[in-house]
Scaffold this active site. Structure first.
Site, PDB file in Angstrom:
ATOM      1  N   LYS A  70       0.744  -1.182   0.097  1.00 20.61           N
ATOM      2  CA  LYS A  70       0.076  -0.116   0.014  1.00 20.61           C
ATOM      3  C   LYS A  70       0.863   1.191   0.088  1.00 20.61           C
ATOM      4  O   LYS A  70       0.571   2.202  -0.744  1.00 20.61           O
ATOM      5  CB  LYS A  70      -0.792  -0.178   1.378  1.00 20.61           C
ATOM      6  CG  LYS A  70      -1.624   1.541   1.563  1.00 20.61           C
ATOM      7  CD  LYS A  70      -2.114   1.649   2.918  1.00 20.61           C
ATOM      8  CE  LYS A  70      -2.628   2.734   3.281  1.00 20.61           C
ATOM      9  NZ  LYS A  70      -1.497   3.452   3.976  1.00 20.61           N
ATOM     10  N   ASN A  71       1.957   1.310   0.929  1.00 20.88           N
ATOM     11  CA  ASN A  71       2.673   2.672   0.950  1.00 20.88           C
ATOM     12  C   ASN A  71       3.574   2.897  -0.204  1.00 20.88           C
ATOM     13  O   ASN A  71       3.902   4.007  -0.255  1.00 20.88           O
ATOM     14  CB  ASN A  71       3.233   2.587   2.267  1.00 20.88           C
ATOM     15  CG  ASN A  71       2.528   2.774   3.666  1.00 20.88           C
ATOM     16  OD1 ASN A  71       1.330   3.247   3.337  1.00 20.88           O
ATOM     17  ND2 ASN A  71       3.170   2.534   4.552  1.00 20.88           N
TER      18      ASN A  71
ATOM     19  N   ASP B  71       3.796   0.595  12.268  1.00 22.72           N
ATOM     20  CA  ASP B  71       2.426  -0.016  11.657  1.00 22.72           C
ATOM     21  C   ASP B  71       2.210  -1.586  12.387  1.00 22.72           C
ATOM     22  O   ASP B  71       1.229  -1.871  12.052  1.00 22.72           O
ATOM     23  CB  ASP B  71       2.619   0.126  10.401  1.00 22.72           C
ATOM     24  CG  ASP B  71       2.434   1.345   9.465  1.00 22.72           C
ATOM     25  OD1 ASP B  71       2.265   2.181  10.211  1.00 22.72           O
ATOM     26  OD2 ASP B  71       2.717   1.296   8.500  1.00 22.72           O
TER      27      ASP B  71
ATOM     28  N   CYS C 132      -5.181   8.750   8.863  1.00 22.20           N
ATOM     29  CA  CYS C 132      -5.587   8.184  10.107  1.00 22.20           C
ATOM     30  C   CYS C 132      -5.003   9.177  11.148  1.00 22.20           C
ATOM     31  O   CYS C 132      -3.930   9.775  11.165  1.00 22.20           O
ATOM     32  CB  CYS C 132      -4.495   7.013  10.339  1.00 22.20           C
ATOM     33  SG  CYS C 132      -5.433   5.512   9.422  1.00 22.20           S
TER      34      CYS C 132
ATOM     35  N   ARG D 265       1.287  14.635  13.047  1.00 24.29           N
ATOM     36  CA  ARG D 265       1.608  14.266  11.726  1.00 24.29           C
ATOM     37  C   ARG D 265       1.704  15.515  11.067  1.00 24.29           C
ATOM     38  O   ARG D 265       1.122  15.677   9.998  1.00 24.29           O
ATOM     39  CB  ARG D 265       0.303  13.417  10.949  1.00 24.29           C
ATOM     40  CG  ARG D 265       0.242  12.065  11.795  1.00 24.29           C
ATOM     41  CD  ARG D 265      -0.544  11.105  10.984  1.00 24.29           C
ATOM     42  NE  ARG D 265       0.220  10.460  10.067  1.00 24.29           N
ATOM     43  CZ  ARG D 265      -0.184   9.187   9.331  1.00 24.29           C
ATOM     44  NH1 ARG D 265      -1.624   8.956   9.376  1.00 24.29           N
ATOM     45  NH2 ARG D 265       0.609   8.943   8.575  1.00 24.29           N
TER      46      ARG D 265
ATOM     47  N   ARG E 272      -9.059   0.336   3.767  1.00 24.92           N
ATOM     48  CA  ARG E 272      -8.230   1.536   3.105  1.00 24.92           C
ATOM     49  C   ARG E 272      -6.855   0.713   2.642  1.00 24.92           C
ATOM     50  O   ARG E 272      -6.154   1.097   1.800  1.00 24.92           O
ATOM     51  CB  ARG E 272      -7.862   2.563   4.044  1.00 24.92           C
ATOM     52  CG  ARG E 272      -9.077   3.771   4.084  1.00 24.92           C
ATOM     53  CD  ARG E 272      -8.327   4.932   4.825  1.00 24.92           C
ATOM     54  NE  ARG E 272      -7.130   5.108   4.385  1.00 24.92           N
ATOM     55  CZ  ARG E 272      -6.177   5.668   5.139  1.00 24.92           C
ATOM     56  NH1 ARG E 272      -6.434   5.910   6.189  1.00 24.92           N
ATOM     57  NH2 ARG E 272      -4.926   5.797   4.901  1.00 24.92           N
TER      58      ARG E 272
END
Ligand code: UD1
Length: 433
Positions: free
Chosen positions: A28-29, A311, A122, A127, A403
């Site tokens: 995903k990233n 994560d 999220c 962040r 997601r």
């Protein structure tokens, strides 16, 4: 884009060991950076091994709105971004995803200007994006946040320079790479992030004709080129999905072989699992995890790669909730990443939190309960909790899980889990929203 996920829950009857073989999807990233990076090139790119997830569909939607021609077929996407002529992206969909900040680097690289809604994502901490901004300013852009938009302008073009990151940031490292590949001259990013997906993005940029060296170390050197061309590229396997499945195998005392993985990306987790007494066997592109006995307590500190990934902290905390003894977890990357703890307490976990640290006193077992996912990895952690708990767990907030995880219930079902998706009742929806 689907919105009905808001109204769905995952129902898990726990206590079944995960057994068999399961295949991991693309990262995903990496995907959420590589797709915006296509904006930089003149030509068509064919991207393979994409995860079939909401974030990819969201970027596809945004690229189309911006004028790109795309064709998405579950795990492959063909993109021609030559029709993107506008540097402003004020679509509200941008706010649904943190990684939309990569549109800024890509548009700035291509047009010398970008205006993009400030990113969402999220809620796991403050962040900030100051390091992204620092990098773009160093390359010669004027950058300001105004009316909910981040605006970056480099009327004279971007000029390569040396950039020292004050914190190791995946997003800032990638965003600066995107902006710098078409800049004039050489750019050096010092104290860059070393995550596998940073390397994957650099490899993709090089595949389009960029000159990026050193990705995977803490100094990345970029020589600007005049233009980039289309290419075919296959995304690396997802390190975090792999880790979540490894943890789920241990948590259910199962015997799972996880395929299409890069075992070296998993070393921090493999080492911790082995420290807990879990058996981890590495193949060329697979990892087998077996766990016949109750794991023992360990200490975990999250760190940038190659340290223990933040994560995987939430799923690991869940695994440790039934380990023997007390484990200490220190979350060094994000300050609000313990939101899953309240939920697993409802399932019988004994965890106390003190700032960025939590102490997990292992209990014999968790018991099923209705719980709520508050973010992507918290959601994955609750799935692990549901799989290991006695009785039935119902997880709301499935939209977060969708997601980032490609058909999570299908994959888990194929290795023995009792899990399915249901619509929430009106009363449950009322409680949830
Ligand atoms: C990325 C990952 C996310 C992962 C995280 C850390 C994506 C899309 N997301 O998020 O899954 O949890 O890396 O591995 O790849 N920071 C600043 N200023 C900045 C940028 C970051 O202070 O300009 C801080 C953050 O608050 C955090 C730390 O740096 O404390 C690391 O953040 P970063 O690596 O940037 O995370 P993301 O790119 O947002």
């Amino acid at each position: 884009m689907r919105t009905e996920h808001m109204r769905e829950k995952l129902v898990i009857k726990g206590g079944k060991p995960l057994k068999g073989n399961v295949t991991v999807s693309g990262a995903k990233n990496a995907a959420v950076a590589i797709l915006p990076a296509v904006i930089l090139c003149e030509g068509r790119c064919e991207i393979d091994n994409l995860p079939n997830i909401e974030d990819v569909r969201l970027i596809d939607y945004l690229l189309c709105k911006m004028g790109a021609k795309t064709q998405l077929n579950s795990t492959t996407m063909s993109i021609d971004a030559s029709g993107v002529t506008e540097h402003i992206v004020d679509n509200d969909a941008v706010k649904l995803m943190r990684a939309s900040y990569y549109l800024i680097g890509a548009l700035l690289g291509r047009f010398g200007k970008a205006e993009v809604c400030l990113p969402g994502g999220c809620a796991i901490g403050l962040r900030p994006i100051d390091q992204h901004v620092k990098g773009m300013k160093a390359l010669g852009a004027e950058v300001k946040a105004e009316f909910g938009m981040l605006k970056a302008y480099a009327p004279n073009g971007l000029i390569g320079t040396d950039i020292y990151l004050d914190v190791v940031s995946v997003g800032a490292t990638i965003n600066i790479m995107l902006a710098a590949v078409l800049a004039q001259g050489k750019t050096t990013i010092v104290n860059s992030a070393k995550e596998p997906h940073v390397v994957d993005v650099a490899n993709f940029l090089n595949c389009m004709g960029a000159k990026v060296k050193g990705a995977g170390t803490d100094v990345i050197r970029i020589s600007g080129v005049e233009k980039l061309h289309g290419c075919s590229y296959s995304i690396i396997p997802d390190q975090i999905e792999t880790g979540t499945l490894m943890i789920a195998a241990a948590a259910t005392r199962g015997d799972l072989t996880i395929e299409n993985v890069i075992p070296t990306h998993m070393e921090a987790l493999s080492a911790k699992l082995m420290e807990m007494g879990v058996r981890v066997e590495e193949g060329d592109d697979s990892i087998r995890v077996t766990c016949p006995n109750r794991p023992t307590h360990v200490s975990i500190k999250t760190l940038p790669y190659p340290g223990f990934p933040t994560d995987l902290q939430q799923p690991a905390t869940v695994l440790l909730s039934t380990a023997e003894g007390a484990s200490i977890i220190v979350e060094n990357i994000f300050e609000s990443r313990f939101k899953h703890i309240n939920e697993i307490r409802r399932m019988g976990a004994n965890v106390s939190i003190d700032g960025r640290m939590c102490v997990v006193e292992g209990v014999e077992r968790l018991t099923g309960a209705p719980v709520r996912a508050t973010d992507l990895r918290a959601g994955a952690a609750l799935v692990v909790a549901g799989l290991m708990a006695d009785g039935q767990t119902e997880i709301s907030g499935v939209k977060y899980i969708d997601r980032g995880y490609d058909h999570i219930e299908g994959k888990l079902k194929s290795v023995g889990a009792d899990i399915h998706r249901e619509k929430m009742s009106d009363a449950e929806e009322y409680e949830f929203f």
